[in-house]
Scaffold this active site. Structure first.
Site, short mmCIF file in Angstrom:
data_model
loop_
_atom_site.label_atom_id
_atom_site.label_comp_id
_atom_site.label_asym_id
_atom_site.label_seq_id
_atom_site.Cartn_x
_atom_site.Cartn_y
_atom_site.Cartn_z
N TYR A 144 0.83 -1.20 0.00
CA TYR A 144 0.00 0.00 0.00
C TYR A 144 0.87 1.26 0.00
CZ TYR A 144 -3.50 3.38 1.69
OH TYR A 144 -4.33 4.48 1.84
N ILE A 174 -8.17 7.42 9.69
CA ILE A 174 -9.45 8.12 9.65
C ILE A 174 -10.46 7.37 10.51
CG2 ILE A 174 -11.29 9.00 8.16
CD1 ILE A 174 -8.61 10.26 7.55
#
Length: 321
Positions: A144, A174
Protein backbone atom coordinates in the site's frame (compact mmCIF):
# COMPACT_ATOMS: atom_id res chain seq x y z
CA UNK A 1 -22.03 29.38 -15.53
CA UNK A 2 -20.86 25.79 -16.08
CA UNK A 3 -21.39 23.69 -12.96
CA UNK A 4 -18.80 21.15 -11.83
CA UNK A 5 -19.86 17.58 -12.60
CA UNK A 6 -18.12 15.21 -10.23
CA UNK A 7 -17.35 11.49 -10.49
CA UNK A 8 -16.30 9.64 -7.34
CA UNK A 9 -14.58 6.32 -8.03
CA UNK A 10 -14.66 4.10 -4.93
CA UNK A 11 -17.71 5.86 -3.49
CA UNK A 12 -18.87 2.89 -1.39
CA UNK A 13 -15.72 2.90 0.75
CA UNK A 14 -15.14 4.46 4.15
CA UNK A 15 -14.13 7.93 2.95
CA UNK A 16 -15.82 7.87 -0.47
CA UNK A 17 -19.32 7.32 0.92
CA UNK A 18 -19.19 10.32 3.26
CA UNK A 19 -17.39 12.46 0.69
CA UNK A 20 -20.15 11.78 -1.85
CA UNK A 21 -22.85 12.98 0.55
CA UNK A 22 -20.91 16.17 1.37
CA UNK A 23 -20.29 16.96 -2.30
CA UNK A 24 -23.95 16.32 -3.16
CA UNK A 25 -24.92 18.72 -0.42
CA UNK A 26 -22.64 21.38 -1.93
CA UNK A 27 -23.00 20.80 -5.67
CA UNK A 28 -26.49 19.27 -5.94
CA UNK A 29 -27.35 15.57 -5.94
CA UNK A 30 -27.48 15.17 -9.72
CA UNK A 31 -24.05 16.76 -10.20
CA UNK A 32 -22.20 14.10 -8.16
CA UNK A 33 -22.01 10.65 -9.73
CA UNK A 34 -21.01 7.95 -7.24
CA UNK A 35 -19.45 4.75 -8.56
CA UNK A 36 -17.97 1.56 -7.15
CA UNK A 37 -17.62 -2.12 -7.94
CA UNK A 38 -20.34 -2.77 -5.32
CA UNK A 39 -23.39 -0.89 -4.16
CA UNK A 40 -23.06 1.46 -1.20
CA UNK A 41 -25.24 2.42 1.76
CA UNK A 42 -28.93 3.11 1.35
CA UNK A 43 -28.29 6.82 1.87
CA UNK A 44 -25.61 6.92 -0.82
CA UNK A 45 -27.73 4.95 -3.31
CA UNK A 46 -30.91 6.97 -2.77
CA UNK A 47 -29.42 10.47 -2.66
CA UNK A 48 -28.13 10.67 -6.23
CA UNK A 49 -26.85 8.85 -9.34
CA UNK A 50 -24.84 5.66 -8.80
CA UNK A 51 -22.98 3.54 -11.35
CA UNK A 52 -21.48 0.09 -10.86
CA UNK A 53 -17.93 0.28 -12.18
CA UNK A 54 -14.50 -1.34 -11.78
CA UNK A 55 -11.82 1.27 -11.01
CA UNK A 56 -9.41 -0.52 -13.38
CA UNK A 57 -11.85 -0.49 -16.34
CA UNK A 58 -10.38 2.22 -18.56
CA UNK A 59 -13.18 2.08 -21.14
CA UNK A 60 -15.88 2.10 -18.47
CA UNK A 61 -14.43 5.16 -16.74
CA UNK A 62 -14.01 7.03 -20.04
CA UNK A 63 -17.62 6.18 -20.92
CA UNK A 64 -18.95 7.51 -17.59
CA UNK A 65 -16.95 10.73 -17.95
CA UNK A 66 -18.42 11.33 -21.41
CA UNK A 67 -21.93 10.19 -20.45
CA UNK A 68 -22.17 12.56 -17.47
CA UNK A 69 -19.95 15.41 -18.81
CA UNK A 70 -17.63 14.99 -15.83
CA UNK A 71 -15.22 17.83 -14.93
CA UNK A 72 -13.69 16.55 -11.65
CA UNK A 73 -12.73 13.02 -10.59
CA UNK A 74 -12.12 11.91 -7.00
CA UNK A 75 -10.27 8.58 -7.17
CA UNK A 76 -10.99 7.02 -3.76
CA UNK A 77 -10.69 3.34 -4.77
CA UNK A 78 -7.73 1.54 -3.15
CA UNK A 79 -6.76 -1.61 -1.31
CA UNK A 80 -5.58 -0.56 2.15
CA UNK A 81 -2.47 -1.54 4.12
CA UNK A 82 -3.39 -4.68 6.06
CA UNK A 83 -5.52 -6.17 3.26
CA UNK A 84 -2.87 -5.30 0.68
CA UNK A 85 -0.25 -7.36 2.52
CA UNK A 86 -2.43 -10.44 2.01
CA UNK A 87 -2.90 -9.78 -1.73
CA UNK A 88 0.13 -7.73 -2.83
CA UNK A 89 -0.19 -7.92 -6.61
CA UNK A 90 -3.93 -7.31 -6.54
CA UNK A 91 -3.34 -4.26 -4.32
CA UNK A 92 -0.60 -2.94 -6.65
CA UNK A 93 -2.73 -3.41 -9.76
CA UNK A 94 -5.80 -1.72 -8.29
CA UNK A 95 -3.94 1.17 -6.68
CA UNK A 96 -1.69 1.96 -9.66
CA UNK A 97 -3.78 1.13 -12.74
CA UNK A 98 -6.75 3.17 -11.54
CA UNK A 99 -4.48 6.21 -11.06
CA UNK A 100 -2.90 5.90 -14.52
CA UNK A 101 -6.34 5.73 -16.12
CA UNK A 102 -7.50 8.95 -14.46
CA UNK A 103 -4.22 10.85 -14.96
CA UNK A 104 -4.21 9.99 -18.66
CA UNK A 105 -7.82 11.13 -19.06
CA UNK A 106 -6.85 14.44 -17.46
CA UNK A 107 -3.75 14.68 -19.71
CA UNK A 108 -6.05 14.22 -22.73
CA UNK A 109 -8.28 17.08 -21.44
CA UNK A 110 -11.26 14.78 -20.82
CA UNK A 111 -11.47 16.11 -17.23
CA UNK A 112 -10.24 19.30 -15.57
CA UNK A 113 -9.29 18.32 -12.03
CA UNK A 114 -8.27 15.17 -10.14
CA UNK A 115 -8.21 14.35 -6.43
CA UNK A 116 -6.15 11.32 -5.41
CA UNK A 117 -5.50 10.47 -1.76
CA UNK A 118 -2.10 9.44 -0.51
CA UNK A 119 -1.40 8.25 3.04
CA UNK A 120 1.06 8.27 5.93
CA UNK A 121 1.89 4.77 4.62
CA UNK A 122 4.33 6.46 2.18
CA UNK A 123 6.70 6.83 5.13
CA UNK A 124 8.84 4.04 6.51
CA UNK A 125 11.11 3.02 9.40
CA UNK A 126 13.87 5.42 8.26
CA UNK A 127 11.50 8.43 8.23
CA UNK A 128 11.75 10.81 11.22
CA UNK A 129 8.91 9.66 13.49
CA UNK A 130 8.21 12.90 15.38
CA UNK A 131 6.74 15.84 13.43
CA UNK A 132 7.48 14.10 10.14
CA UNK A 133 8.37 16.86 7.63
CA UNK A 134 6.57 17.48 4.33
CA UNK A 135 9.72 16.51 2.41
CA UNK A 136 11.69 13.70 4.02
CA UNK A 137 13.02 10.15 3.65
CA UNK A 138 10.32 7.83 2.28
CA UNK A 139 11.09 4.12 2.31
CA UNK A 140 7.69 2.42 2.75
CA UNK A 141 7.61 -1.26 3.69
CA UNK A 142 4.04 -2.18 2.64
CA UNK A 143 2.56 -2.68 -0.82
CA UNK A 144 0.00 0.00 0.00
CA UNK A 145 2.74 2.46 1.00
CA UNK A 146 4.86 1.63 -2.05
CA UNK A 147 1.88 2.19 -4.34
CA UNK A 148 1.07 5.51 -2.67
CA UNK A 149 4.67 6.74 -2.84
CA UNK A 150 4.85 5.76 -6.51
CA UNK A 151 1.50 7.45 -7.11
CA UNK A 152 2.77 10.68 -5.58
CA UNK A 153 5.70 10.73 -8.00
CA UNK A 154 3.41 10.14 -10.97
CA UNK A 155 1.00 12.88 -9.83
CA UNK A 156 3.84 15.41 -9.67
CA UNK A 157 5.19 14.16 -13.02
CA UNK A 158 1.82 14.59 -14.77
CA UNK A 159 1.48 18.09 -13.27
CA UNK A 160 4.97 19.17 -14.34
CA UNK A 161 4.99 17.45 -17.73
CA UNK A 162 1.39 17.83 -18.91
CA UNK A 163 -0.15 20.48 -16.64
CA UNK A 164 -2.60 18.02 -15.07
CA UNK A 165 -4.40 19.70 -12.15
CA UNK A 166 -4.03 16.85 -9.66
CA UNK A 167 -4.32 17.45 -5.92
CA UNK A 168 -3.53 15.12 -3.05
CA UNK A 169 -3.28 14.83 0.72
CA UNK A 170 -1.63 12.16 2.86
CA UNK A 171 -4.45 10.91 5.06
CA UNK A 172 -3.61 9.79 8.58
CA UNK A 173 -5.81 7.16 10.27
CA UNK A 174 -9.45 8.12 9.65
CA UNK A 175 -12.11 7.52 12.31
CA UNK A 176 -15.86 7.46 11.61
CA UNK A 177 -19.01 6.01 13.13
CA UNK A 178 -20.89 5.87 9.81
CA UNK A 179 -18.89 3.17 8.02
CA UNK A 180 -17.14 0.00 9.18
CA UNK A 181 -13.34 -0.43 9.06
CA UNK A 182 -11.92 -1.19 5.60
CA UNK A 183 -8.74 -3.19 6.25
CA UNK A 184 -6.37 -0.52 7.51
CA UNK A 185 -3.75 -0.65 10.26
CA UNK A 186 -5.40 2.23 12.15
CA UNK A 187 -8.79 0.44 12.22
CA UNK A 188 -8.40 -0.43 15.91
CA UNK A 189 -9.44 3.17 16.61
CA UNK A 190 -12.86 2.47 15.05
CA UNK A 191 -13.32 -1.11 16.30
CA UNK A 192 -12.64 -0.03 19.89
CA UNK A 193 -15.75 2.20 19.99
CA UNK A 194 -18.02 -0.53 18.61
CA UNK A 195 -16.72 -3.05 21.15
CA UNK A 196 -16.88 -0.57 24.03
CA UNK A 197 -20.61 -0.22 23.44
CA UNK A 198 -21.23 -3.88 22.55
CA UNK A 199 -19.19 -5.74 25.18
CA UNK A 200 -17.42 -3.13 27.34
CA UNK A 201 -13.99 -4.56 26.44
CA UNK A 202 -11.57 -4.61 23.52
CA UNK A 203 -8.41 -6.47 22.51
CA UNK A 204 -6.12 -4.14 20.55
CA UNK A 205 -4.04 -5.54 17.69
CA UNK A 206 -1.52 -2.74 18.33
CA UNK A 207 0.59 -2.29 21.47
CA UNK A 208 -0.56 0.18 24.12
CA UNK A 209 2.13 2.79 23.40
CA UNK A 210 1.88 2.79 19.57
CA UNK A 211 1.28 6.45 18.72
CA UNK A 212 -0.16 7.17 15.26
CA UNK A 213 -1.54 10.28 13.52
CA UNK A 214 -5.35 10.22 13.50
CA UNK A 215 -8.24 12.33 12.26
CA UNK A 216 -12.01 12.38 12.59
CA UNK A 217 -13.82 11.80 9.30
CA UNK A 218 -15.42 15.26 9.18
CA UNK A 219 -11.97 16.84 9.21
CA UNK A 220 -10.75 14.52 6.44
CA UNK A 221 -13.75 15.39 4.27
CA UNK A 222 -13.27 19.09 5.00
CA UNK A 223 -9.61 18.92 3.93
CA UNK A 224 -10.52 17.06 0.72
CA UNK A 225 -13.18 19.58 -0.24
CA UNK A 226 -11.00 22.55 0.76
CA UNK A 227 -8.00 21.58 -1.35
CA UNK A 228 -10.19 20.96 -4.41
CA UNK A 229 -11.89 24.35 -3.99
CA UNK A 230 -8.59 26.21 -3.66
CA UNK A 231 -7.29 28.28 -6.62
CA UNK A 232 -4.70 26.22 -8.49
CA UNK A 233 -1.89 28.68 -7.83
CA UNK A 234 -2.20 28.10 -4.05
CA UNK A 235 -1.74 24.34 -4.38
CA UNK A 236 2.04 24.37 -4.44
CA UNK A 237 2.71 20.73 -3.52
CA UNK A 238 1.70 18.45 -6.39
CA UNK A 239 2.94 15.17 -4.94
CA UNK A 240 0.84 15.13 -1.75
CA UNK A 241 0.39 17.32 1.34
CA UNK A 242 1.03 16.14 4.89
CA UNK A 243 -2.22 16.36 6.88
CA UNK A 244 -2.67 16.08 10.62
CA UNK A 245 -5.13 16.69 13.43
CA UNK A 246 -4.02 14.63 16.47
CA UNK A 247 -1.83 11.71 17.51
CA UNK A 248 -2.63 9.17 20.25
CA UNK A 249 -1.86 5.64 21.42
CA UNK A 250 -4.36 2.82 22.07
CA UNK A 251 -3.79 3.40 25.79
CA UNK A 252 -4.61 7.13 25.48
CA UNK A 253 -7.72 6.35 23.43
CA UNK A 254 -8.83 3.80 26.03
CA UNK A 255 -8.42 6.42 28.78
CA UNK A 256 -10.60 8.85 26.79
CA UNK A 257 -13.22 6.11 26.38
CA UNK A 258 -13.17 5.36 30.13
CA UNK A 259 -14.25 8.94 30.79
CA UNK A 260 -17.46 8.08 28.91
CA UNK A 261 -17.72 4.38 29.94
CA UNK A 262 -15.82 3.98 33.27
CA UNK A 263 -16.08 0.17 33.30
CA UNK A 264 -14.42 -0.21 29.86
CA UNK A 265 -11.51 -2.68 29.75
CA UNK A 266 -8.72 -3.09 27.19
CA UNK A 267 -5.95 -5.63 26.65
CA UNK A 268 -3.28 -5.91 23.99
CA UNK A 269 -2.35 -8.71 21.57
CA UNK A 270 -0.27 -7.17 18.79
CA UNK A 271 -0.41 -9.02 15.44
CA UNK A 272 1.22 -8.52 12.02
CA UNK A 273 -0.22 -4.98 11.87
CA UNK A 274 2.14 -3.92 14.68
CA UNK A 275 5.13 -4.06 12.32
CA UNK A 276 3.25 -1.88 9.83
CA UNK A 277 2.37 0.67 12.52
CA UNK A 278 5.96 0.69 13.80
CA UNK A 279 7.15 1.77 10.33
CA UNK A 280 4.87 4.84 10.31
CA UNK A 281 5.27 8.28 11.93
CA UNK A 282 3.86 9.00 15.38
CA UNK A 283 3.15 12.66 14.56
CA UNK A 284 3.03 14.77 11.37
CA UNK A 285 4.13 18.31 10.49
CA UNK A 286 1.41 19.67 8.18
CA UNK A 287 2.51 23.32 8.22
CA UNK A 288 2.66 23.41 4.38
CA UNK A 289 -1.08 22.61 4.10
CA UNK A 290 -1.89 25.16 6.81
CA UNK A 291 0.16 27.84 5.03
CA UNK A 292 -0.79 27.13 1.39
CA UNK A 293 -4.53 26.53 1.63
CA UNK A 294 -5.35 27.47 5.22
CA UNK A 295 -5.98 23.94 6.52
CA UNK A 296 -7.41 23.79 10.07
CA UNK A 297 -8.72 20.77 11.98
CA UNK A 298 -11.72 20.95 14.31
CA UNK A 299 -11.64 17.66 16.27
CA UNK A 300 -9.31 16.79 19.16
CA UNK A 301 -9.36 13.46 21.06
CA UNK A 302 -12.05 14.53 23.54
CA UNK A 303 -14.41 15.84 20.85
CA UNK A 304 -13.74 12.80 18.65
CA UNK A 305 -14.56 10.37 21.49
CA UNK A 306 -17.79 12.12 22.42
CA UNK A 307 -18.89 12.40 18.77
CA UNK A 308 -18.17 8.72 18.07
CA UNK A 309 -20.27 7.52 21.01
CA UNK A 310 -23.13 9.90 20.23
CA UNK A 311 -23.18 8.82 16.57
CA UNK A 312 -22.97 5.09 17.31
CA UNK A 313 -25.67 5.25 20.00
CA UNK A 314 -28.01 7.10 17.64
CA UNK A 315 -27.31 4.50 14.96
CA UNK A 316 -28.06 1.62 17.37
CA UNK A 317 -31.25 3.36 18.45
CA UNK A 318 -32.44 3.78 14.85
CA UNK A 319 -31.73 0.11 14.02
CA UNK A 320 -33.68 -1.11 17.03
CA UNK A 321 -36.85 0.74 16.01
Amino acid sequence: MILDKILIIGASGQIGSELALKLREQHGNDNVIASDIKEGSEELMSSGPFEIMDATDEGGIAHLIEKHSITDVYLMAAMLSATGEKMPMKAWNLNMNSLFIVLNLAKDKKIKKVFWPSSIAVFGPTTPKQDTPQTTIMEPTTVYGISKQTGERWCEYFFNKFGVDVRSIRYPGIISYKTLPGGGTTDYAIEIFHEALRTGKYTSFLGEDTALPMMFMDDAIKATVDIMNEPAENVKVRSSYNLSAMSFTPKELAEAIKKEIPEFEIDYKPDFRQAIADSWPSSIDDSAARADWNWKHEYDLKKLTQTMFKGLQESISLKSK
